[in-house]
Design a protein around this motif. Sequence first.
Motif, PDB file in Angstrom:
ATOM      1  N   PHE A  87      58.611-108.789  70.328  1.00  0.00           N
ATOM      2  CA  PHE A  87      59.867-109.408  70.769  1.00  0.00           C
ATOM      3  C   PHE A  87      61.093-108.598  70.329  1.00  0.00           C
ATOM      4  CE2 PHE A  87      57.194-113.263  71.132  1.00  0.00           C
ATOM      5  CZ  PHE A  87      57.491-113.568  72.461  1.00  0.00           C
ATOM      6  N   SER A  88      61.046-108.039  69.122  1.00  0.00           N
ATOM      7  CA  SER A  88      62.170-107.208  68.676  1.00  0.00           C
ATOM      8  C   SER A  88      62.275-105.951  69.532  1.00  0.00           C
ATOM      9  CB  SER A  88      62.005-106.841  67.200  1.00  0.00           C
ATOM     10  OG  SER A  88      60.833-106.067  66.991  1.00  0.00           O
ATOM     11  N   ASN A  89      61.127-105.406  69.933  1.00  0.00           N
ATOM     12  CA  ASN A  89      61.133-104.212  70.780  1.00  0.00           C
ATOM     13  C   ASN A  89      61.726-104.516  72.153  1.00  0.00           C
ATOM     14  OD1 ASN A  89      60.529-101.468  71.327  1.00  0.00           O
ATOM     15  ND2 ASN A  89      58.706-102.096  72.443  1.00  0.00           N
ATOM     16  N   ASP A  93      65.145-102.903  73.461  1.00  0.00           N
ATOM     17  CA  ASP A  93      65.071-102.105  74.693  1.00  0.00           C
ATOM     18  C   ASP A  93      66.158-102.521  75.680  1.00  0.00           C
ATOM     19  OD1 ASP A  93      63.057-100.324  74.140  1.00  0.00           O
ATOM     20  OD2 ASP A  93      61.457-101.615  74.878  1.00  0.00           O
ATOM     21  N   ILE A  94      66.393-103.821  75.771  1.00  0.00           N
ATOM     22  CA  ILE A  94      67.405-104.331  76.706  1.00  0.00           C
ATOM     23  C   ILE A  94      68.784-103.756  76.392  1.00  0.00           C
ATOM     24  CG2 ILE A  94      68.639-106.424  77.432  1.00  0.00           C
ATOM     25  CD1 ILE A  94      65.991-107.940  77.078  1.00  0.00           C
ATOM     26  N   SER A  99      71.749 -97.383  77.873  1.00  0.00           N
ATOM     27  CA  SER A  99      72.761 -96.435  77.398  1.00  0.00           C
ATOM     28  C   SER A  99      72.176 -95.115  76.910  1.00  0.00           C
ATOM     29  CB  SER A  99      73.582 -97.066  76.264  1.00  0.00           C
ATOM     30  OG  SER A  99      74.254 -98.215  76.721  1.00  0.00           O
ATOM     31  N   PHE A 100      70.975 -95.179  76.297  1.00  0.00           N
ATOM     32  CA  PHE A 100      70.431 -93.984  75.650  1.00  0.00           C
ATOM     33  C   PHE A 100      69.089 -93.531  76.225  1.00  0.00           C
ATOM     34  CE2 PHE A 100      73.030 -96.309  72.556  1.00  0.00           C
ATOM     35  CZ  PHE A 100      73.964 -95.334  72.243  1.00  0.00           C
ATOM     36  N   VAL A 107      64.231 -95.374  69.593  1.00  0.00           N
ATOM     37  CA  VAL A 107      64.907 -96.067  68.494  1.00  0.00           C
ATOM     38  C   VAL A 107      64.458 -97.528  68.441  1.00  0.00           C
ATOM     39  CG1 VAL A 107      67.134 -96.902  67.645  1.00  0.00           C
ATOM     40  CG2 VAL A 107      66.926 -94.561  68.489  1.00  0.00           C
ATOM     41  N   ALA A 108      64.344 -98.154  69.597  1.00  0.00           N
ATOM     42  CA  ALA A 108      63.927 -99.553  69.660  1.00  0.00           C
ATOM     43  C   ALA A 108      62.531 -99.744  69.078  1.00  0.00           C
ATOM     44  CB  ALA A 108      63.970-100.045  71.106  1.00  0.00           C
TER      45      ALA A 108
END
Length: 211
Positions: A87-89, A93-94, A99-100, A107-108
């Motif tokens: 869920f954190s990923n 990601d959203i 942007s990146f 990073v996600a």
Amino acid sequence: IKKIKELYNAVSRWIFLITLPGFYLMSIYSNEIINIFFGSNYTSASLALSILSIGYFYWAFVGPTGSILISIGKTKSFMSIYLILIFSNIILDIFLVPSFNIAGAAVALTISLILGGSFSVFLAHREIGVNPFRYKLIKPFLLSTFLVIPFALIYFITDLRLILTVIGGLFYLSLYILSLFKLKLLEPEDKKLIKNLAKKFLGKLWKKNSQ
């Protein structure tokens, strides 16, 4: 519980000693590694590879805590680790990918691996008191860091990057392994394990050549 702690300490120490130099090599030589295995068209992903190496190094190092939770019957706690990771990923990601791009995805995932791994350490420590972050690992960490700095500097200030990736990487690993023995940074049980593995390997090699 005592045997579980001893086994965990040994396994986590070996994972740390083995993956630390791999993490440094993957971070420094990421561009050349991608170039060698996938071609120059994909070297733009080298930054993402360097970022991911941080997350996977940490996840590998603390990973045995998850196995401990399963071994003591805490399967729900183990599942919660992956729920946090997933869920954190997704949430990261959203926010980061638009942007990146691929670096944002890296990073996600890295942050998610660190969050999941840290929660795993917390749960395992709460249940039976194990902790992967031990004082005895500071010296190998400093050793590996000290040895890799000259190779990193040479790599970034010269144009012979492909050659330095191979030669420098092998030389760094050789110095690292030799220094572990010479500076007596290995535990007695580590040396015993290495000797047993060497005997088995040489024994199999001898049998194969004698046939």
